[in-house]
Motif scaffolding. Structure first.
Motif, short mmCIF file in Angstrom:
data_model
loop_
_atom_site.label_atom_id
_atom_site.label_comp_id
_atom_site.label_asym_id
_atom_site.label_seq_id
_atom_site.Cartn_x
_atom_site.Cartn_y
_atom_site.Cartn_z
N GLU A 71 0.82 -1.21 0.00
CA GLU A 71 0.00 0.00 0.00
C GLU A 71 0.86 1.27 0.00
O GLU A 71 0.60 2.21 -0.75
CB GLU A 71 -0.92 0.00 1.23
CG GLU A 71 -2.09 -0.96 1.14
CD GLU A 71 -3.19 -0.45 0.21
OE1 GLU A 71 -3.23 0.77 -0.04
OE2 GLU A 71 -3.98 -1.28 -0.25
N ARG A 75 1.55 4.03 -3.23
CA ARG A 75 1.24 5.46 -3.12
C ARG A 75 2.39 6.36 -3.55
O ARG A 75 2.19 7.56 -3.75
CB ARG A 75 0.82 5.78 -1.68
CG ARG A 75 -0.56 5.20 -1.32
CD ARG A 75 -0.84 5.25 0.17
NE ARG A 75 -2.02 4.49 0.51
CZ ARG A 75 -3.21 5.02 0.82
NH1 ARG A 75 -3.34 6.33 0.87
NH2 ARG A 75 -4.24 4.24 1.10
N TYR A 256 -2.05 6.51 4.47
CA TYR A 256 -2.62 5.18 4.59
C TYR A 256 -3.18 4.93 5.98
O TYR A 256 -4.31 4.42 6.14
CB TYR A 256 -1.55 4.14 4.25
CG TYR A 256 -1.96 2.71 4.51
CD1 TYR A 256 -3.03 2.14 3.84
CD2 TYR A 256 -1.25 1.92 5.42
CE1 TYR A 256 -3.40 0.82 4.07
CE2 TYR A 256 -1.60 0.60 5.65
CZ TYR A 256 -2.68 0.06 4.98
OH TYR A 256 -3.05 -1.23 5.21
#
Length: 304
Positions: A71, A75, A256
């Motif tokens: 994740e 990004r 996140y």
């Protein structure tokens, strides 16, 4: 040439020299090439910890560490992430020798690990992005024996398995736990195997890791209430010298951790963890700022 003309020419020459010097400095930056520039990166991970970092098949990794790494890297534009198995005791070495560029392997942030390496051997010379989760230490026992262990003192005289290169092993060496007998194995898999084989009475490490084993094998139980020691804060580690990359990953982690994705990913990977422990595990911006991309914690309170 007039005095005015000489001054004008001198100014132009000065500007040109300054521009060339600036270009030369830019070309000789002390910051090494970006780890993120190619859109592909190798990440060290544990292969034997269901729920946090696990490789049930060669080349395949899953768990919360793995999800967080994917994740955060996504990004910042990294599209291809290759995971490589590492032992706890070899995590820093793998980074410094270039075997991997990052480590996401329930790697606790400590002052000693953050400190730049010195000739005397102090400090591991790592930068961290984190924490992405925090947890205290706990105890895993056989489910059939769980009722025996209501207090930490019930482990006195018992044989507890820990593994090399972990903060959990270091914690149980303190005098406060002097009546607990410990045995050290190479990794988590060996400790859990010995627990099943009844050659040890318990396994002790971070609670989040233990809940992953409990989910994987109902014959094992994490004893509720048997949590102790300081919180271990997990970070994504890299060798020092990549602060620009570190800062980008720090911002990505903050984004996140604020999102609903963090909570959902945590529950998907570690469903056995009680909500109260999950809530304490989640970092906020201040936590991440305190421990990320530094040579020591922002509050300088961590022990090495």
């Amino acid at each position: 040439m007039s005095e005015t003309g000489r001054r004008s020419r001198t100014i132009r020459i000065g500007i040109t020299a300054a521009a060339l010097a600036g270009a030369a400095l830019a070309g000789c930056s002390s910051e090494p090439p970006s780890l993120l520039a190619d859109g592909r990166i190798e990440v060290g991970a544990k292969g034997d910890q269901p729920g946090t970092s696990y490789s049930p098949h060669d080349g395949e990794f899953n768990g919360f560490d793995i999800t967080v790494a994917r994740e955060v890297l996504d990004r910042v534009g990294v599209e291809s992430v290759d995971f490589e198995g590492v032992l706890s005791k070899n995590r820093a070495r793998a980074l410094h020798e270039g075997d991997v560029q990052l480590i996401a392997a329930t790697y606790s942030i400590t002052k000693d690990r953050m400190t730049p390496k010195s000739e005397s051997g102090h400090g591991e010379g790592l930068d961290f992005v984190g924490p992405y989760a925090s947890t205290q230490q706990g105890v895993l026992v056989r489910t059939e024996d769980a009722a025996r262990y209501k207090h930490l003192s019930d482990l006195n005289g018992r044989l507890v398995c820990v593994w090399e290169g972990t903060t959990s092993a270091a914690e149980l060496k303190r005098k406060a736990y002097g009546d607990i007998r410990t045995v050290t194995e190479t990794d988590a898999r060996d400790c859990v195997r010995r627990l099943r084989e009844e050659t040890v009475d318990a396994v002790s490490t971070d609670q989040l890791i233990l809940y992953g084993f409990m989910e994987d094998d109902p014959s094992l139980t994490v004893r509720k209430g048997l949590s102790f020691g300081p919180f271990n804060d997990y970070g994504i580690a890299m060798a020092k010298g990549h602060r620009d990359d570190c800062k980008k990953l720090q911002q990505a982690l903050m984004d996140y951790a604020r999102s609903n994705d963090w909570d959902q990913d945590f529950q998907n990977n570690l469903p056995q963890v009680p909500k109260a422990i999950r809530d304490k595990a989640r970092p906020n911006d201040d936590d991440i700022d305190t421990y990320s991309c530094r040579d020591e914690p922002g509050n300088a309170q961590l022990d090495g």
